[in-house]
Design an enzyme around this catalytic site. Structure first.
Site, PDB file in Angstrom:
ATOM      1  CE1 TYR A 233      57.576  98.776  13.635  1.00  0.00           C
ATOM      2  CE2 TYR A 233      55.650  97.359  13.593  1.00  0.00           C
ATOM      3  CZ  TYR A 233      56.798  97.555  14.057  1.00  0.00           C
ATOM      4  OH  TYR A 233      57.612  96.581  14.854  1.00  0.00           O
TER       5      TYR A 233
ATOM      6  CE  LYS B 158      58.498  99.937  17.270  1.00  0.00           C
ATOM      7  NZ  LYS B 158      57.549  98.674  17.689  1.00  0.00           N
TER       8      LYS B 158
END
Length: 222
Positions: free
Chosen positions: A52, A80
């Site tokens: 992330y 992400k």
């Protein structure tokens, strides 16, 4: 480190399918330190890992060169990116050459269409908690090559974005999402400490936006 591994094992025991791993925050890690940290913690984690990238909050980026090194770790299944930097997103898409199986996802909902056009695999959108079908339909329109429908649905997503403009702190995104979820009857808008939920004026503004753009969600409910 130890606490993160413990939380990961608890998540596995609760039925989670994968884990999300952000960069450590507070004291910024160098990229060499970050690489070593991810390598060591992945050896201890029980589930697949999605990296992330959220530099606005953690103050540390997963640099593309670092991601290339980490791509050798089988447990990592993608990333992400919530940086909001499409140039960076374009660069990390090149990692598909090393790991074709990776899912490379965008965070900011307003950029979902551009991310898909660039070759991204989709998005992890906070607004999907409120309007999941909208985001599924947007993705399916892209996959079907229906540009007109994709554009129409992207405009609907931008309509939802208006709730994130309420408030003045970075926490407004979570507050707005929780407020919207409470208005549609999904959950309470209670926030974790030290954050406060939206007060009545902000809550009314969220309700007005939802009622104007998505009347099927709340109708005439307060």
């Amino acid at each position: 480190f130890v606490e993160s591994v413990a939380v990961a094992r608890a998540a596995e025991a609760s039925g989670a399918d994968a884990l999300v791993l952000a960069t450590p925050y507070y004291f910024p890690a160098g990229q060499t330190e970050l690489t070593g940290y991810v390598q060591r913690i992945c050896d201890e984690l029980p589930l697949p890992v999605m990296l992330y990238n959220m530099p606005s909050l953690t103050k540390v980026w997963f640099e593309p060169e670092t991601l290339a090194k980490l791509s050798t770790i089988d447990r990592i299944i993608g990333i992400k990116d919530s940086s909001g930097d499409l140039d960076y997103f374009t660069r990390i898409l090149q990692l598909k050459r090393l790991r074709p199986d990776w899912s490379i996802m965008i965070g900011p909902e307003a950029m979902l269409g551009e991310a898909l056009d660039l070759g991204g695999d989709g998005g992890v959108a906070g607004g999907g908690n409120v309007l999941p079908q909208l985001f599924v339909d947007r993705y399916n329109a892209f996959r079907a090559g229906d540009q007109a429908e994709a554009a129409r649905l992207q405009r609907r997503i931008l309509d939802l974005q208006q709730i994130y403009e309420i408030g003045k702190y970075a926490s407004r995104h979570i507050k707005a999402t929780k407020c919207a979820l409470s208005l549609v009857g999904i959950c309470d808008d209670c926030m974790a400490e030290p954050f406060d939920r939206f007060r009545a004026p902000e809550r009314q503004r969220v309700a007005d936006i939802l009622r104007a753009s998505f009347p099927e969600l709340i109708g005439d409910n307060p």
